[in-house]
Design a protein around this motif. Structure first.
Motif, PDB file in Angstrom:
ATOM      1  N   TRP A  89      79.411 -10.045  53.198  1.00  0.00           N
ATOM      2  CA  TRP A  89      79.154 -11.794  53.830  1.00  0.00           C
ATOM      3  C   TRP A  89      78.100 -11.477  54.983  1.00  0.00           C
ATOM      4  O   TRP A  89      77.812 -12.308  54.582  1.00  0.00           O
ATOM      5  CB  TRP A  89      80.532 -11.935  54.822  1.00  0.00           C
ATOM      6  CG  TRP A  89      80.492 -12.836  55.613  1.00  0.00           C
ATOM      7  CD1 TRP A  89      80.882 -12.789  57.693  1.00  0.00           C
ATOM      8  CD2 TRP A  89      80.262 -14.107  55.555  1.00  0.00           C
ATOM      9  NE1 TRP A  89      80.574 -13.929  58.165  1.00  0.00           N
ATOM     10  CE2 TRP A  89      79.696 -14.868  56.560  1.00  0.00           C
ATOM     11  CE3 TRP A  89      79.616 -15.193  54.381  1.00  0.00           C
ATOM     12  CZ2 TRP A  89      79.465 -16.565  57.142  1.00  0.00           C
ATOM     13  CZ3 TRP A  89      79.447 -15.899  54.587  1.00  0.00           C
ATOM     14  CH2 TRP A  89      79.082 -17.043  55.649  1.00  0.00           C
ATOM     15  N   SER A  90      77.577 -10.051  55.816  1.00  0.00           N
ATOM     16  CA  SER A  90      76.975 -10.557  56.024  1.00  0.00           C
ATOM     17  C   SER A  90      75.753 -10.896  55.894  1.00  0.00           C
ATOM     18  O   SER A  90      74.693 -10.950  56.454  1.00  0.00           O
ATOM     19  CB  SER A  90      77.126  -9.038  57.142  1.00  0.00           C
ATOM     20  OG  SER A  90      76.657  -7.782  56.107  1.00  0.00           O
ATOM     21  N   ASN A  91      75.540 -10.006  54.239  1.00  0.00           N
ATOM     22  CA  ASN A  91      74.608 -10.185  53.986  1.00  0.00           C
ATOM     23  C   ASN A  91      73.883 -11.677  53.557  1.00  0.00           C
ATOM     24  O   ASN A  91      73.172 -12.353  52.991  1.00  0.00           O
ATOM     25  CB  ASN A  91      74.686 -10.103  52.518  1.00  0.00           C
ATOM     26  CG  ASN A  91      73.294 -10.233  51.619  1.00  0.00           C
ATOM     27  OD1 ASN A  91      71.405  -9.515  51.767  1.00  0.00           O
ATOM     28  ND2 ASN A  91      73.282  -9.911  50.259  1.00  0.00           N
ATOM     29  N   ALA A  92      75.587 -12.316  52.814  1.00  0.00           N
ATOM     30  CA  ALA A  92      75.458 -13.787  52.129  1.00  0.00           C
ATOM     31  C   ALA A  92      75.081 -14.640  53.195  1.00  0.00           C
ATOM     32  O   ALA A  92      74.212 -15.615  52.997  1.00  0.00           O
ATOM     33  CB  ALA A  92      76.881 -14.387  51.545  1.00  0.00           C
ATOM     34  N   ARG A  93      75.272 -14.453  54.348  1.00  0.00           N
ATOM     35  CA  ARG A  93      74.882 -15.268  55.490  1.00  0.00           C
ATOM     36  C   ARG A  93      73.587 -14.939  56.025  1.00  0.00           C
ATOM     37  O   ARG A  93      73.380 -16.484  56.451  1.00  0.00           O
ATOM     38  CB  ARG A  93      76.229 -15.245  56.928  1.00  0.00           C
ATOM     39  CG  ARG A  93      75.902 -15.912  57.955  1.00  0.00           C
ATOM     40  CD  ARG A  93      76.962 -15.261  59.160  1.00  0.00           C
ATOM     41  NE  ARG A  93      76.496 -13.906  59.743  1.00  0.00           N
ATOM     42  CZ  ARG A  93      76.827 -12.852  60.229  1.00  0.00           C
ATOM     43  NH1 ARG A  93      78.477 -12.797  60.380  1.00  0.00           N
ATOM     44  NH2 ARG A  93      76.911 -11.805  60.927  1.00  0.00           N
ATOM     45  N   LEU A  94      73.611 -13.446  55.971  1.00  0.00           N
ATOM     46  CA  LEU A  94      71.651 -14.242  56.284  1.00  0.00           C
ATOM     47  C   LEU A  94      71.162 -14.350  55.239  1.00  0.00           C
ATOM     48  O   LEU A  94      70.307 -15.416  56.037  1.00  0.00           O
ATOM     49  CB  LEU A  94      71.590 -12.267  56.747  1.00  0.00           C
ATOM     50  CG  LEU A  94      69.876 -12.270  57.361  1.00  0.00           C
ATOM     51  CD1 LEU A  94      70.662 -12.837  59.040  1.00  0.00           C
ATOM     52  CD2 LEU A  94      70.093 -10.196  57.425  1.00  0.00           C
ATOM     53  N   VAL A  95      70.938 -14.088  54.367  1.00  0.00           N
ATOM     54  CA  VAL A  95      70.544 -14.973  52.562  1.00  0.00           C
ATOM     55  C   VAL A  95      70.696 -16.648  52.840  1.00  0.00           C
ATOM     56  O   VAL A  95      69.785 -17.232  53.015  1.00  0.00           O
ATOM     57  CB  VAL A  95      71.196 -14.082  51.626  1.00  0.00           C
ATOM     58  CG1 VAL A  95      70.138 -14.977  50.433  1.00  0.00           C
ATOM     59  CG2 VAL A  95      70.190 -12.617  51.571  1.00  0.00           C
ATOM     60  N   ASN A  96      71.443 -17.271  53.214  1.00  0.00           N
ATOM     61  CA  ASN A  96      71.940 -18.274  53.708  1.00  0.00           C
ATOM     62  C   ASN A  96      71.459 -18.903  54.635  1.00  0.00           C
ATOM     63  O   ASN A  96      70.541 -19.987  54.393  1.00  0.00           O
ATOM     64  CB  ASN A  96      73.422 -18.769  53.739  1.00  0.00           C
ATOM     65  CG  ASN A  96      73.503 -19.604  53.704  1.00  0.00           C
ATOM     66  OD1 ASN A  96      73.254 -21.216  52.513  1.00  0.00           O
ATOM     67  ND2 ASN A  96      74.133 -20.409  54.967  1.00  0.00           N
ATOM     68  N   MET A  97      71.097 -18.473  55.632  1.00  0.00           N
ATOM     69  CA  MET A  97      70.155 -18.641  56.660  1.00  0.00           C
ATOM     70  C   MET A  97      68.570 -18.955  56.733  1.00  0.00           C
ATOM     71  O   MET A  97      68.219 -19.890  57.259  1.00  0.00           O
ATOM     72  CB  MET A  97      70.692 -18.125  57.668  1.00  0.00           C
ATOM     73  CG  MET A  97      71.023 -18.493  59.705  1.00  0.00           C
ATOM     74  SD  MET A  97      71.728 -17.730  60.371  1.00  0.00           S
ATOM     75  CE  MET A  97      70.529 -16.038  60.763  1.00  0.00           C
ATOM     76  N   ASN A  98      68.784 -17.916  55.694  1.00  0.00           N
ATOM     77  CA  ASN A  98      66.864 -17.619  55.528  1.00  0.00           C
ATOM     78  C   ASN A  98      65.979 -18.770  54.689  1.00  0.00           C
ATOM     79  O   ASN A  98      65.232 -18.851  54.476  1.00  0.00           O
ATOM     80  CB  ASN A  98      66.998 -16.415  54.924  1.00  0.00           C
ATOM     81  CG  ASN A  98      66.679 -15.658  56.091  1.00  0.00           C
ATOM     82  OD1 ASN A  98      66.854 -15.790  58.398  1.00  0.00           O
ATOM     83  ND2 ASN A  98      67.045 -13.780  56.338  1.00  0.00           N
TER      84      ASN A  98
END
Length: 215
Positions: free
Chosen positions: A204-213
């Motif tokens: 989740w920490s990765n998916a959330r960050l990538v989504n935000m960027n």
């Protein structure tokens, strides 16, 4: 998060569901097992990732339990399920490790859980969330994310089981929906999918960050 992705959980679940042996009368039973008979399958039943140590238990807590055993003898029953011929720990990873560390050979009381593998996953998560052994928020979020990706839980069930905010689960649902939306071929979303790679293999920490960027 640690290495236990939704993909690893899904693969483990499929195998586990195919080999699950439940108590004959459909009720949780007390069984006596030797500590060495109980195996740990962290990819199924360990909500704490101990993300930085790559281990499945917290050494300090194991030592505390081992000391307590010297005084009280047996600790609370370990919750187990039976997969094929193997007894797998659902809740009590630290207790099992403490018994093994203390080289205990006598049988201990265990509770043979009567539900499905998914129900056992939730039971382990609930017991951990209720215990003083706090499951860090980041780990609870990763557990919620796995359930969002695997499907079969309502938003409310995830909120309750993982003790996290409803807004967080909504956010997870939106990220998943964006990834899955075949009609969205915008450059940003394509970039998002590419950077995430396989969704079920992403934390989740990765998916959330990538989504935000990639907004």
């Amino acid at each position: 998060g640690g290495a236990h992705t939704a993909q690893a959980r899904e693969e483990a679940l499929l195998v586990a569901e195919g080999t699950l042996v439940r108590p004959a009368d459909g009720k949780t039973q007390i069984v006596k097992l030797k500590p060495k008979q109980i195996i740990i399958r962290a990819e199924l039943f360990q909500p704490r990732e101990f993300a930085y140590g790559g281990r499945d238990t917290d050494k300090r807590h194991v030592d505390r339990l081992a000391r307590r055993m010297k005084n009280v003898g047996e600790l609370d029953p370990i919750v187990v399920i039976k997969l094929g011929g193997q007894w797998v720990c659902v809740d009590g990873h630290h207790r099992v490790t403490a018994y093994k560390k203390s080289k205990r050979t006598e049988e201990i009381k265990c509770a043979w859980f009567a539900g499905s593998v998914r129900e056992a996953m939730d039971e382990g998560m609930r017991r951990n969330a209720a215990l003083n052994l706090e499951v860090p928020l980041a780990d609870r979020q990763e557990e919620a994310w796995k359930r969002v990706l695997l499907g079969g839980w309502t938003k409310q069930q995830i909120v309750k089981t993982c003790s996290i905010a409803e807004g967080t689960v909504s956010h997870m649902n939106r990220v998943r929906a964006r990834y899955m939306n075949g009609d969205d071929e915008s450059d940003a979303t394509r970039q998002f999918r590419m950077s995430v790679g396989k969704l079920k293999a992403s934390s989740w920490s990765n998916a959330r960050l990538v989504n935000m960027n990639a907004e």
